[in-house]
Design an enzyme around this catalytic site. Structure first.
Site, mmCIF file in Angstrom:
data_model
loop_
_atom_site.group_PDB
_atom_site.id
_atom_site.type_symbol
_atom_site.label_atom_id
_atom_site.label_comp_id
_atom_site.label_asym_id
_atom_site.label_seq_id
_atom_site.Cartn_x
_atom_site.Cartn_y
_atom_site.Cartn_z
ATOM 1 N N SER A 1 6.232 33.466 12.306
ATOM 2 C CA SER A 1 7.494 32.850 11.510
ATOM 3 C C SER A 1 8.610 33.948 11.586
ATOM 4 C CB SER A 1 7.226 33.067 9.850
ATOM 5 O OG SER A 1 6.548 31.632 9.660
ATOM 6 N N PHE B 1 -4.323 21.010 9.679
ATOM 7 C CA PHE B 1 -5.525 21.291 10.158
ATOM 8 C C PHE B 1 -6.489 21.081 8.923
ATOM 9 C CE2 PHE B 1 -2.180 23.521 12.362
ATOM 10 C CZ PHE B 1 -2.571 23.477 13.704
ATOM 11 N N TYR C 1 6.879 29.510 -0.598
ATOM 12 C CA TYR C 1 6.903 29.647 0.932
ATOM 13 C C TYR C 1 6.313 28.343 1.671
ATOM 14 C CZ TYR C 1 7.191 31.812 5.781
ATOM 15 O OH TYR C 1 7.419 32.242 6.892
ATOM 16 N N SER C 2 6.957 27.621 2.179
ATOM 17 C CA SER C 2 6.733 26.490 3.009
ATOM 18 C C SER C 2 7.220 26.401 4.348
ATOM 19 C CB SER C 2 6.945 25.387 2.041
ATOM 20 O OG SER C 2 6.642 24.098 2.649
ATOM 21 N N ASN C 3 6.387 26.136 5.341
ATOM 22 C CA ASN C 3 6.836 26.018 6.654
ATOM 23 C C ASN C 3 7.603 24.289 6.815
ATOM 24 O OD1 ASN C 3 5.723 28.318 8.044
ATOM 25 N ND2 ASN C 3 3.758 27.478 7.159
ATOM 26 N N GLY D 1 5.061 37.463 10.913
ATOM 27 C CA GLY D 1 4.768 36.204 11.221
ATOM 28 C C GLY D 1 3.520 36.043 11.826
#
Length: 426
Positions: free
Chosen positions: A95, A156, A199-201, A343
């Site tokens: 990240s 996943f 926090y979110s990708n 990251g």
């Protein structure tokens, strides 16, 4: 719904999910009024070696302070052959990619093609449900206040069952960003748009799609041409397949004990991380990037001020534990405030920070991730490698004196760990 007393592997998977809520960017120690010289040479060789001795197969780091430069490596790049690590090895930076993506969008804001406070639906109509697309702004994507959930656990799914099977199953999978966004929308919302940081990708996958829409160029091509190359980076790239180009180490993932022994995931298709975490770089390149960013070479001072405008970050109890800007967060060290990102992807962890004047940087790469144990309650058990990494970065950025009793009244600070789930590309 889970039973009141789920089986042990189910409790472990829940613990992994809870651990993922830990903040990257917690304050470390009170900062004195002025910063001393950064560390160089032998002290950094020693502190880097201690990270390896604490259980990380291979580590590499780089530091710069004005005209002074240091880089080093310790440990092995391959545990089966004993091949040594080298300072310039290519590394999956997870990240830290988010800073690059945010810079790309700030460049477009300067050009007038993006309004940070405009709704996402203005640029990507139909990607999000109508209510969400009109409520979530570009700024909310970049500072993680959109309320959109993270897709990682759904991408996943075996992680929800307490196994790492889906990591191996999806090693060569190519997944589109639209599919990742759809998974993020299936995840529970973390709040109303603008309500709080979570926090979110998924936010940065959407940001990549938005960058592509407003530039008419593939987002990764745009970032290569307008961020990576202008910063003078020589070994930073988005991989076009599962294999890394250039010298690199194997990258060992332990999943907090679910993979024992840890498994090498250096060969992995990174479409699942996209503009949220797919970049490959070196520690020297990361220092060069952050020096260029904070020296005004990539965006204007006004845009950099936007990136450094933060929202509070709270833990699960509602206590404020840090802050997050637009692809950056501040880190308080004994010698002052530094800015950057951490990251983690499967097997690879990275820290990269800079002083706000662009004069001082330090980056650190680790080739084993999620080496900590997790309790039944989802708490990470402190690991000697975390403290060793913390000491190394404090010495790199502040010098040896920062850890003396006169400068630090408490034990050596502990850096935020980038290794917890579900924010696996933190």
């Amino acid at each position: 719904m889970s039973s009141p007393n789920p089986p042990r592997n189910r409790r472990r998977s829940l613990a992994l999910g809870a651990a993922g809520l830990a903040l990257a960017g917690a304050a470390l120690a009170p900062a004195p009024a002025s910063a001393g010289p950064a560390g160089t040479g032998e002290p950094l060789d020693e502190t880097l070696a201690r990270i390896h001795e604490a259980g990380i197969p291979g580590v590499y780091g780089a530091t710069r302070d004005g005209g002074q430069r240091w880089h080093g490596a310790s440990g092995v790049a391959d545990t089966s052959t004993g091949r040594p690590t080298q300072p310039q090895m290519r590394h999956r930076i997870g990240s830290v990619t988010k800073t690059f993506t945010a810079v790309g969008l700030l460049q477009q804001a300067e050009r007038g093609t993006v309004d940070l406070d405009a709704p996402v639906a203005d640029y990507l109509p139909g990607l999000l449900p109508d209510d969400l697309g009109q409520a979530v702004t570009v700024r909310m994507l970049l500072n993680h206040t959109s309320g959109i959930g993270d897709y990682v656990l759904l991408a996943f799914p075996s992680l929800l069952e307490g196994t790492g099977d889906s990591l191996e199953e999806h090693r060569f999978r190519e997944i589109t960003r639209e599919e990742l966004v759809a998974l993020g929308l299936q995840a529970p919302r973390t709040g109303e748009p603008g309500e709080r940081h979570s926090y979110s990708n998924t936010n940065y996958v959407i940001a990549g799609l938005l960058l592509e829409e407003v530039t008419g160029t593939d987002a990764q091509d745009y970032l290569t041409e307008h961020v990576i190359r202008p910063a003078g980076l020589r070994h930073t790239y988005f991989p076009d397949g599962p294999r890394l180009r250039g010298p690199h180490a194997k990258m060992y993932e332990g999943l907090h004990g679910l993979l024992d022994p840890p498994r090498d995931f250096s060969v992995y298709h990174m479409s699942w991380a996209a503009e949220a975490g797919a970049l490959v770089s070196t520690m020297d390149d990361l220092n060069t990037f952050y020096a260029a960013l904070f020296s005004g070479e990539l965006i204007s001072d006004a845009s950099l001020a936007e990136m450094m405008t933060t929202v509070p970050v709270e833990d699960a109890t509602g206590q404020i534990v840090g802050a997050y800007g637009l692809g950056l967060y501040p880190l308080q060290l004994p010698c002052g405030t530094f800015w950057g990102h951490d990251g983690a992807v499967w097997g690879a962890g990275t820290y990269a920070f800079s002083s706000p004047d662009g004069e001082r940087q330090a980056s650190l790469g680790l080739t084993r991730m999620k080496y900590q144990e997790v309790t039944e309650d989802g708490e990470l058990v402190p690991h000697p490698a975390d403290q060793a990494a913390s000491i190394h970065l404090v010495v790199a950025l502040c010098g040896e004196d920062a850890l003396s009793p006169a400068r630090a009244a408490t034990a050596p600070p502990v850096l935020p760990t980038p290794s917890a789930l579900p924010a696996a590309t933190r």
